[in-house]
Design an enzyme around this catalytic site. Structure first.
Site, PDB file in Angstrom:
ATOM      1  N   ASP A 134       0.858  -1.196   0.000  1.00  0.00           N
ATOM      2  CA  ASP A 134       0.000   0.000   0.000  1.00  0.00           C
ATOM      3  C   ASP A 134       0.887   1.236   0.000  1.00  0.00           C
ATOM      4  OD1 ASP A 134      -2.157  -1.863   2.046  1.00  0.00           O
ATOM      5  OD2 ASP A 134      -2.647  -1.084   0.068  1.00  0.00           O
ATOM      6  N   HIS A 151      -0.232  -1.366  -4.802  1.00  0.00           N
ATOM      7  CA  HIS A 151      -1.472  -0.573  -4.836  1.00  0.00           C
ATOM      8  C   HIS A 151      -1.080   0.886  -4.640  1.00  0.00           C
ATOM      9  CE1 HIS A 151      -5.520   0.335  -2.592  1.00  0.00           C
ATOM     10  NE2 HIS A 151      -5.419   0.973  -3.735  1.00  0.00           N
ATOM     11  N   ASP A 197     -10.448  -5.289  -1.291  1.00  0.00           N
ATOM     12  CA  ASP A 197      -9.396  -4.788  -0.409  1.00  0.00           C
ATOM     13  C   ASP A 197      -9.960  -3.894   0.687  1.00  0.00           C
ATOM     14  OD1 ASP A 197      -6.408  -2.703  -1.032  1.00  0.00           O
ATOM     15  OD2 ASP A 197      -7.221  -3.637   0.767  1.00  0.00           O
ATOM     16  N   GLY A 225     -10.711  -4.548   5.230  1.00  0.00           N
ATOM     17  CA  GLY A 225     -11.599  -5.166   6.220  1.00  0.00           C
ATOM     18  C   GLY A 225     -11.915  -6.605   5.927  1.00  0.00           C
TER      19      GLY A 225
HETATM   20  C1  DX5 Z   1      -6.185   0.627   2.660  1.00  0.00           C
HETATM   21  C2  DX5 Z   1      -5.316  -0.388   1.915  1.00  0.00           C
HETATM   22  C3  DX5 Z   1      -5.661  -1.802   2.293  1.00  0.00           C
HETATM   23  C4  DX5 Z   1      -5.502  -2.077   3.798  1.00  0.00           C
HETATM   24  C5  DX5 Z   1      -5.987  -3.483   4.106  1.00  0.00           C
HETATM   25  O1  DX5 Z   1      -6.012   1.872   2.069  1.00  0.00           O
HETATM   26  O2  DX5 Z   1      -5.459  -0.262   0.536  1.00  0.00           O
HETATM   27  O3  DX5 Z   1      -4.841  -2.696   1.550  1.00  0.00           O
HETATM   28  O4  DX5 Z   1      -4.162  -1.960   4.181  1.00  0.00           O
HETATM   29  O5  DX5 Z   1      -5.863  -3.640   5.496  1.00  0.00           O
HETATM   30  P1  DX5 Z   1      -7.069  -4.296   6.316  1.00  0.00           P
HETATM   31  O6  DX5 Z   1      -7.160  -5.714   5.804  1.00  0.00           O
HETATM   32  O7  DX5 Z   1      -6.622  -4.212   7.745  1.00  0.00           O
HETATM   33  O8  DX5 Z   1      -8.298  -3.526   6.021  1.00  0.00           O
HETATM   34 ZN    ZN Z   2      -4.458  -1.840  -0.622  1.00  0.00          ZN
END
Ligand code: DX5
Ligand code: ZN
Length: 461
Positions: free
Chosen positions: A39, A69, A185, A187
């Site tokens: 990320d 990402h 992606d 939660g």
């Molecule tokens: C949020 C990111 C996600 C996040 C996912 O902006 O793009 O990839 O890190 O983390 P969880 O699984 O904890 O929501």
């Molecule tokens: Zn992400």
């Protein structure tokens, strides 16, 4: 294509160590592929800074497939794409909502072609949409990207809750983009993954569910869920529902049966039980699905048998303690009749006889019918191992129980003892029946293997 868990390392405490730990994760059959999700944030498109692109290289060196990402306003202008390419990323995902989306997407396509032509490198292009962006907006770009990343949280932070109406968006996306990799992606965890998994999503970004917990154990839980959801519903659903009284007014009326047959579930337990700890089974032993609770108990039985064969008695106690802390979910006869003989039964065999009596009475003298039944049927293992007086001592105080579920269970135990010492049982039944008529169900099972002389001697006594 194989489904993947793309592990977001955004909130990992120590990224290199976390990646090393993930490398040791033992794959089992029919698993998710593990990708690493980077990320990257610029503090403008989202007000957070994300992680350093250099970790792509670390992950590539460990052999991971890498999924970058870019939550950045200027993927080209601020050199994020150049750096991600330089570090070896396999996927680059940009956001539809950036100001010059079209130009950046076109540039990415030429980079992709260039990489393939010059070094036969297969770069995948991803496009991501925020929760408020309509997925139909991407229809006109459908031949320009490989992966659609659907945000199920507002981008910028890990640890947020899954936005459930994302699932409608996923269904539309699956229909519109049949040949694309659909990724979700934000939660994603054991609960929220089930619907997108059933909607045939290809890739699941999972962050805090892994980085904030025992990553390998939670990866196992996700893989077990995927394995179980792929199992055939090869049971006889309506017949089994009646057998288990999962019908209005029946003792199983609040239960849910998926219809996976017992042999299929036993096979599933054999596939997984060696890789799991008891905590891995927590979501399954407490599942709303009867079938998954069966899976957990079959795994526990296999674990106990493994420990019993190696005389690792103290570990059998751990399984019994785990069973006790989840005993409220062992709430039907098929579950008790697996747990009793194969978990409690072997535990009783592994401890001294007076302790065994104390332990089994905790179950047999419990008012909850299922807990009582676990205690009674655990005696089947004791009877098979010639602890005959032990079984008779316990049963003789419960032979007038009004509940047919207990009468039947006691009948089975007495039948098992009869096989070893017929006189003991004939004398017991004669004596008991002469004092007060024994329940017919109990007698029918206990006397099942008796000669008519023996049966008459009991009835006419
Ligand atoms: C949020 C990111 C996600 C996040 C996912 O902006 O793009 O990839 O890190 O983390 P969880 O699984 O904890 O929501
Ligand atoms: Zn992400």
């Amino acid at each position: 294509m194989q489904k993947s868990i793309s592990i977001s390392i955004l909130d990992a405490k120590n990224i290199p160590n976390f990646l090393e730990e993930l490398k040791t994760y033992k794959k089992n059959e029919d698993c998710f592929e593990n990708w690493i999700h980077f990320d990257v944030m610029d503090g403008k498109f989202v007000n957070n800074t994300g992680i350093d692109l250099k970790y792509i290289k670390t992950a590539k060196n460990l052999g991971f497939y890498t999924d970058t990402h870019l939550m950045v306003e200027k993927p080209l202008g601020d050199k994020y794409i150049d750096k991600a390419i330089e570090y070896g990323t396999d996927i680059i995902t940009i956001h539809y909502e950036i100001s010059n989306f079209n130009a950046v997407l076109n540039r990415l396509i030429s980079i992709k072609k260039e990489l393939y032509k010059t070094c036969n490198r297969e770069l995948k292009i991803g496009v991501s949409i925020k929760p408020n962006t309509d997925v139909k907006e991407l229809k006109k770009y459908s031949d320009m990207f490989d992966l659609l990343l659907i945000m199920s949280v507002e981008p910028g932070y890990g640890g947020q809750s899954y936005i459930y109406n994302t699932n409608e968006k996923i269904s539309i996306a699956r229909r519109l983009f049949k040949d694309k990799i659909i990724q979700v992606d934000g939660g994603v965890n054991l609960e929220t993954i089930e619907t997108p998994l059933s909607l045939n999503v290809d890739s699941f970004v999972v962050g805090s569910y892994l980085t904030k917990n025992d990553a390998k154990d939670n990866l196992l839980k996700l893989n077990i869920l995927k394995y179980l959801t792929n199992l055939p519903k090869d049971g006889n659903l309506e017949f089994d529902k009646k057998l288990l009284m999962i019908v209005p007014g029946g003792y199983g009326e609040n239960d849910t049966l998926l219809g996976i047959s017992v042999p299929t579930m036993r096979k599933a337990a054999r596939v997984w039980y060696k890789d799991i700890n008891l905590t891995t089974l927590t979501p399954y032993i407490s599942s709303i699905y009867h079938d998954y609770r069966r899976f957990a108990i079959f795994c526990m039985s296999n674990i106990v048998k493994k420990y019993y064969s190696k005389n690792e008695d103290n570990k059998i106690k751990d399984v019994v303690d785990f069973m006790c802390s989840n005993v409220s979910y062992i709430n039907n006869w098929d579950l008790t009749d697996e747990a009793g003989p194969n978990i409690l039964g072997f535990y009783l065999m592994s401890i001294n006889i007076s302790k065994a009596k104390e332990e089994v009475l905790k179950f047999v003298e419990n008012d909850n019918i299922w807990i009582k039944r676990i205690g009674i049927v655990s005696l089947l293992t004791m009877a098979r191992n010639n602890k005959l007086n032990f079984c008779i001592d316990i049963c003789k105080n419960h032979m007038y129980n009004e509940n047919h579920l207990i009468q039947k269970a006691i009948g089975w135990v007495l039948r098992e003892v009869y096989k070893k010492d017929s006189k003991k049982i004939v004398d017991l039944l004669k004596d008991k029946n002469s004092k007060k008529k024994l329940p017919t169900i109990l007698l029918s099972y206990a006397c099942e293997r008796m000669s008519s002389i023996e049966k008459n001697s009991i009835k006419n006594n």
